[in-house]
Write a protein that holds these residues in place. Structure first.
Motif, PDB file in Angstrom:
ATOM      1  N   ASN A  53      -4.783   6.590   0.161  1.00  0.00           N
ATOM      2  CA  ASN A  53      -3.762   5.583  -0.176  1.00  0.00           C
ATOM      3  C   ASN A  53      -4.178   4.844  -1.443  1.00  0.00           C
ATOM      4  O   ASN A  53      -5.292   5.001  -1.953  1.00  0.00           O
ATOM      5  CB  ASN A  53      -3.551   4.618   0.979  1.00  0.00           C
ATOM      6  CG  ASN A  53      -4.856   3.962   1.433  1.00  0.00           C
ATOM      7  OD1 ASN A  53      -5.519   3.266   0.662  1.00  0.00           O
ATOM      8  ND2 ASN A  53      -5.232   4.203   2.698  1.00  0.00           N
ATOM      9  N   LYS A  54      -3.273   4.029  -1.865  1.00  0.00           N
ATOM     10  CA  LYS A  54      -3.511   3.163  -3.046  1.00  0.00           C
ATOM     11  C   LYS A  54      -2.937   1.789  -2.737  1.00  0.00           C
ATOM     12  O   LYS A  54      -1.755   1.666  -2.390  1.00  0.00           O
ATOM     13  CB  LYS A  54      -2.855   3.746  -4.300  1.00  0.00           C
ATOM     14  CG  LYS A  54      -2.906   2.805  -5.504  1.00  0.00           C
ATOM     15  CD  LYS A  54      -4.343   2.660  -6.021  1.00  0.00           C
ATOM     16  CE  LYS A  54      -4.428   1.688  -7.197  1.00  0.00           C
ATOM     17  NZ  LYS A  54      -3.789   2.187  -8.398  1.00  0.00           N
ATOM     18  N   LYS A  55      -3.819   0.772  -2.798  1.00  0.00           N
ATOM     19  CA  LYS A  55      -3.396  -0.598  -2.543  1.00  0.00           C
ATOM     20  C   LYS A  55      -2.988  -1.270  -3.850  1.00  0.00           C
ATOM     21  O   LYS A  55      -3.621  -1.040  -4.895  1.00  0.00           O
ATOM     22  CB  LYS A  55      -4.522  -1.375  -1.869  1.00  0.00           C
ATOM     23  CG  LYS A  55      -4.830  -0.913  -0.460  1.00  0.00           C
ATOM     24  CD  LYS A  55      -5.918  -1.783   0.189  1.00  0.00           C
ATOM     25  CE  LYS A  55      -6.196  -1.336   1.625  1.00  0.00           C
ATOM     26  NZ  LYS A  55      -7.237  -2.160   2.306  1.00  0.00           N
TER      27      LYS A  55
ATOM     28  N   GLN B  83       0.852  -1.197   0.000  1.00  0.00           N
ATOM     29  CA  GLN B  83       0.000   0.000   0.000  1.00  0.00           C
ATOM     30  C   GLN B  83       0.884   1.243   0.000  1.00  0.00           C
ATOM     31  O   GLN B  83       1.939   1.290   0.632  1.00  0.00           O
ATOM     32  CB  GLN B  83      -0.909  -0.003   1.234  1.00  0.00           C
ATOM     33  CG  GLN B  83      -1.826   1.187   1.338  1.00  0.00           C
ATOM     34  CD  GLN B  83      -2.725   1.105   2.546  1.00  0.00           C
ATOM     35  OE1 GLN B  83      -3.374   0.057   2.762  1.00  0.00           O
ATOM     36  NE2 GLN B  83      -2.776   2.175   3.342  1.00  0.00           N
TER      37      GLN B  83
END
Length: 268
Positions: free
Chosen positions: A167-169, A160
């Motif tokens: 956020n960006k997983k 992540q």
């Protein structure tokens, strides 16, 4: 009675015509032939054969000999000459046997020995191999189009990017590459990591930069439409979403479509 064989009685008188001899009734027959019997006509007598001229035959024979000598002599000579030629060629085509066959082999060493001892072999010219392109690694500066790139570090296994709320997983896992980009031209140029930088693994698979992860992974949006003036540089983090367990082998910086410069490749 008179004697029939008395010569005095058979002699004719001087004044009376003497009778013709019995053979006077027939034609004179040549010697060796018999007269025909009485009451038959005598056979015609063949005229004596005429003598042929004795000089004609030798003359014809002599003329024939001259013609044969003049016209046939050349033919005879040519035929005999061809026979001799064929005999000679046939004799030369037959390979020699025995000691004569080994004569060329024996003569070869003598020819080699007769070569001058001072003769030196020609120098062998070797062509230098073309230089291999230099391989660049982590920490090296490499030119790509209008910019000079440097890969500072690479880290994989990140699930992540961003804060707890923004956020960006990753679909698999993120590999983060820290790069420095410097403008080496005489005018300002815009740098955008997405579409310019790619990564490759050991299997040859190619990965693009995740632009959304780059927004959350940089404090001031570095690497997203950065306008860089000549001589200035920008340091940014770029992210690649790759399958878990993947190890990157190289990172490529695209030189651009409107330049003749080659792409810059950094081996990890």
């Amino acid at each position: 009675m008179t004697n029939p064989y008395d010569p005095a009685q058979n002699q004719p008188s001087s004044g009376a015509q003497q009778p013709a001899p019995p053979t006077a009734q027939f034609a004179q027959v040549p010697a060796g032939q018999y007269p025909p019997p009485p009451g038959q006509n005598p056979a015609p007598v063949a005229p004596p054969p005429t003598r042929k001229r004795s000089w004609l035959m030798p003359t014809l024979i002599g003329a024939a000999v001259v013609v044969v000598l003049c016209c046939g002599g050349g033919l005879v000579i040519s035929l005999t000459g061809d026979d001799k030629t064929s005999d000679v060629s046939a004799s030369t085509d037959i390979p020699a046997t025995g000691s004569s066959a080994s004569a060329p082999a024996a003569a070869a060493p003598s020819t080699a020995e007769s070569a001058p001892a001072s003769a030196k072999p020609d120098p062998v010219t070797t062509t230098a191999a073309p230089d291999k392109p230099k391989a660049f690694g982590t920490g090296d500066k490499v030119r790509g189009g209008d910019f000079e790139f440097t890969v500072n570090s690479v880290k994989c296994g990140i699930s992540q990017v961003g804060s707890e709320f923004l956020n960006k997983k990753a679909q698999g896992t993120f590999c983060r590459a820290s790069v420095t980009v410097k403008n080496v031209t005489k005018s300002a140029h815009t740098f955008h990591a997405d579409g310019t930088i790619t990564a490759q693994d050991g299997s040859g698979r190619k990965y693009e930069v995740d632009g959304e992860a780059a927004i959350y992974g940089n404090t001031d949006g570095q690497g997203f439409l950065d306008k860089i003036n000549p001589g200035n540089s920008v340091k940014a983090n770029v992210y690649f979403d790759v399958p878990k367990g993947t190890k990157l082998k190289s990172i490529t910086f695209d030189a651009g479509l409107f330049t003749l410069a080659e792409d810059a490749v950094v081996t990890l």
